[in-house]
Design a protein around this motif. Sequence first.
Motif, short mmCIF file in Angstrom:
data_model
loop_
_atom_site.label_atom_id
_atom_site.label_comp_id
_atom_site.label_asym_id
_atom_site.label_seq_id
_atom_site.Cartn_x
_atom_site.Cartn_y
_atom_site.Cartn_z
N UNK A 1 -10.57 1.26 -0.88
CA UNK A 1 -10.55 0.98 -2.32
C UNK A 1 -9.25 1.44 -2.95
N UNK A 2 -8.81 2.62 -2.57
CA UNK A 2 -7.59 3.19 -3.15
C UNK A 2 -6.37 2.33 -2.85
N UNK A 3 -6.35 1.73 -1.65
CA UNK A 3 -5.16 0.98 -1.22
C UNK A 3 -5.22 -0.51 -1.53
N UNK A 4 -6.34 -1.01 -1.99
CA UNK A 4 -6.53 -2.47 -2.04
C UNK A 4 -5.44 -3.19 -2.86
N UNK A 5 -5.12 -2.67 -4.03
CA UNK A 5 -4.10 -3.33 -4.86
C UNK A 5 -2.73 -3.23 -4.18
N UNK A 6 -2.44 -2.07 -3.62
CA UNK A 6 -1.15 -1.87 -2.96
C UNK A 6 -0.97 -2.86 -1.81
N UNK A 7 -2.00 -3.02 -1.00
CA UNK A 7 -1.91 -3.94 0.14
C UNK A 7 -1.72 -5.37 -0.33
N UNK A 8 -2.48 -5.77 -1.36
CA UNK A 8 -2.36 -7.14 -1.87
C UNK A 8 -0.98 -7.38 -2.46
N UNK A 9 -0.50 -6.44 -3.26
CA UNK A 9 0.79 -6.60 -3.94
C UNK A 9 1.93 -6.65 -2.93
N UNK A 10 1.88 -5.73 -1.96
CA UNK A 10 2.89 -5.69 -0.90
C UNK A 10 2.95 -7.04 -0.19
N UNK A 11 1.81 -7.55 0.15
CA UNK A 11 1.73 -8.82 0.88
C UNK A 11 2.29 -9.96 0.04
N UNK A 12 1.98 -9.96 -1.25
CA UNK A 12 2.52 -10.99 -2.15
C UNK A 12 4.04 -10.87 -2.25
#
Lengths: 377, 377, 377
Positions: A323-334
Amino acid sequence: MTITNPSAKSQISIADLPDTGLPRDAYTSDDWFAHELDTFFAARWHYVGHVSQLSKAGDFIKFDFADYSVLVTRSRSGEISALHNVCRHRGSRLTDDAKGNCKRAFVCSYHGWSYGHGGELLGAPRMQADFDKSAFPLKRAAVDVWAGLVFVNFSESPATTVAQHLAVADLSKYRLDETKVAWDETKVLKCNWKVLWENGLECYHCAINHPEVSKVIRVERDGPLGTVLPDGDFDWTNDYPLNFESLTIDGKYGVKKFLGDPETPQPNASYLSWHSGSLEVVVLPDYVKITNYKPLDAHTTEARVIGLVNADAQEDVDYDLAHLREVSIATRSQDDALCELIQRGLNSPAYEPGPFNDTYETINRNFKRLYLEAIGR
Amino acid sequence: MTITNPSAKSQISIADLPDTGLPRDAYTSDDWFAHELDTFFAARWHYVGHVSQLSKAGDFIKFDFADYSVLVTRSRSGEISALHNVCRHRGSRLTDDAKGNCKRAFVCSYHGWSYGHGGELLGAPRMQADFDKSAFPLKRAAVDVWAGLVFVNFSESPATTVAQHLAVADLSKYRLDETKVAWDETKVLKCNWKVLWENGLECYHCAINHPEVSKVIRVERDGPLGTVLPDGDFDWTNDYPLNFESLTIDGKYGVKKFLGDPETPQPNASYLSWHSGSLEVVVLPDYVKITNYKPLDAHTTEARVIGLVNADAQEDVDYDLAHLREVSIATRSQDDALCELIQRGLNSPAYEPGPFNDTYETINRNFKRLYLEAIGR
Amino acid sequence: MTITNPSAKSQISIADLPDTGLPRDAYTSDDWFAHELDTFFAARWHYVGHVSQLSKAGDFIKFDFADYSVLVTRSRSGEISALHNVCRHRGSRLTDDAKGNCKRAFVCSYHGWSYGHGGELLGAPRMQADFDKSAFPLKRAAVDVWAGLVFVNFSESPATTVAQHLAVADLSKYRLDETKVAWDETKVLKCNWKVLWENGLECYHCAINHPEVSKVIRVERDGPLGTVLPDGDFDWTNDYPLNFESLTIDGKYGVKKFLGDPETPQPNASYLSWHSGSLEVVVLPDYVKITNYKPLDAHTTEARVIGLVNADAQEDVDYDLAHLREVSIATRSQDDALCELIQRGLNSPAYEPGPFNDTYETINRNFKRLYLEAIGR
């Protein structure tokens, strides 16, 4: 956090800055890259890790950058050293481990020469009687710790300490020295490091590329970013405010124990602090996200993302890592997909540097000026 | 084997030689590598194979080195030739086979031009009437056979024969010409060839890296190695004595038929002979181990290990190949891992050439001097 | 098809041309390759595709060459444009799709700047009020259509139209504009593009390498090829006659509907027409085979083979694609293996340019002369 940069010699008028991006060579030329390593990166502080990774005597972190390899160590007396990972005899690396604990000595696997935590040559088996061990300690790089973050500088006498370099950024209330590493991940991308870096300097692209970020942070703007820009370096304080509690997929705090005072979240924590060569620090009330870009060649960059949380927070009790990393992983990938596409565009001889957006890309304009000054072009 | 080098102009005093290893560029620079190919390797004898591989008319061995490709052939009259593997018409390779038997002619697959075992152009189908075939033989390299070992030299007029080059080494009693190839294996390593080469010049690293070797050979020393060093080249006679019968995992002979006299092992056979560019020959009473390093680029080397045994020895009757090779495979694997680690250390700008060990690294010191002379630096 | 080249300034006597192939550097040197890109390819017409692929408004084809990327588009008004695939803002590629249909605008995924089919900047979201959109259209390359084939030229003002460039070749009776793409395939080969190109300029190698071709086409010759060579470019009309109906595995027509008049095959259609940088067009009565070589670096080339058939021919009704392509696939595979072998031969410092065959390699001799003129060497 407030901007206080007493050493700044002047206030830069955005109107005076050049109006277009960097030239093609800056993103594609091997010669430019070699020059950049020699002028920009050779004299900069490089982020290595968090001081919590050097808590015990003998703990070490290996930091590789370009052809360099350095071991950052903690000795029994507590001193932190940055030692070149090169035996003084035949030049072998002492270790290829990314990190570890070295009980007594770094022993070279080639001929058994051994070095203490501070680099002193302890043993050189079967060398001639008149051999002077004290003349062959491991060579040293500069090392500094600031707010719990460990930095190395390959220059023999760095012009500034990290604290001087980061004078504008006061993160003391977040107690970054009392955190621990929650995650640490690297990825290799096919683009120049500055494509990633400049991507991170603006949120003009957020609305159409980062739905998760755009939901919890107000990315649209009325006026220019960073109207008062520090002059001494690329440091920057963001003022994109949070719409919700933290930068998570649902906008809720991702960690139950906060930074600084574990019971009470620091207000207005949506600050972003940018500094040094290629390091971005995003401070939320409940966690810190550090992103570091390490250039491998003109067209290839290693991106590293590290998450810090309160040292007392327990995984699965105080936070759910996914949960903590979900936005970070999505944004990095984008951003990664975008940046690789941009690089392919920049490769074209038809590329001509384009205009900056006066509201959203003022930090990019400032970066361009300071970067060109730093590399003498 | 005794050292007899009448052409040596002087005895080198070890004390007079420089005191540290080669500079970083020697192991890492593309320019240095190109210079080394032009000066060092272009005029040296390269080991190609064993004369037993050219026993019948039409037998050939392909030898690739840098951009060169040469076919070493035996003709019907028994003559051995080294022919550039490049058709005189459009430049195609005549064959990509590593070895084989060519019955009548090397026929170019492009337009059918055909060449005899000595390189003469036999046929050039449908060329104009006035075309003079005798003007287009395959180009030649120099070739020589010494003690059953076949060598090629890309220089049109080599300064010495192999016998002159190897004047110090008298291996006649081992009858290397009456052996056969028991194994022949190559491996690509991520290091400069000199890292591998210098690793093989000393046994200072053996005690802590090669338990199998250290058991059967006395690797510890009292005095310097090679106190009487040949001056003309890098040849060297080892004097690490055997503690047991041979260099095998249990110290027992690995082949029932010995070299030279098949019934009686030659005494004191633990000699090592080093010579030419990057060739090591280890002679045991019962087998020979030849190691050859072929540089691919400044950071990459192909290592080849060949085993020779008495030509009359039969596999599974007179020797067990796995037993015979066990120490070689283990040692190679240990050295390969070491050498790749050393290269990563040498890559660092912080590398500074280190001091030699006066007892164990005297051969390395001599190699450094002769190598720098050979490349004119 | 007849050769009519009024602009030719002189008739070249084959006897006057140089007698050997190109030097080694032409096939191996990075510097030569860079020079070739700048002089030869930068000002040449590049084949992009067939006009049938741009039949509807918004249809586009992406064409990548060296570092360039161009979008060839058809607008609502029917105009065909060649637009550099580089956003005028931060330089991102607008699309990585090889082809497609763009309904309204090419929208940059980075910040949403959008461009019309003719490259005009339609929208630049949230830019400053005084931003002048008309100043930032996509940059243009030259584009031309000839006989249904679409070409792009990176030069801002090409010296000739494609029609002028191909003045000697009259393919009008085959109605190439009324065809469609039956197949389109690419493959990457480890050789310089000129090895492939020169291979295609002669059939001296056919008899021993291409049994399928040799069966249906008379590849043996009495007199020289192309005795009357055009002077202006590398165009060439073949006169290898067909022994059977078409270039297929059984020599029978591969398509029931012919080129030009679908009911009646054009006679004497076994023409080959070569032109421009690296494009070969083979016209049979029932299909066209286009081969295009795109240099990737000095040692690597992308080969693309496209088949065109009558636009009204239906797969599985009028032609069996596997049968139609069988000879092409076999021949390509034979030539590819040959060309990679040739390149390895050319790499050798021992390569020396060889003599031409006076009967079969006269086109190669002419290519050499015109190529060296074009690159100024």
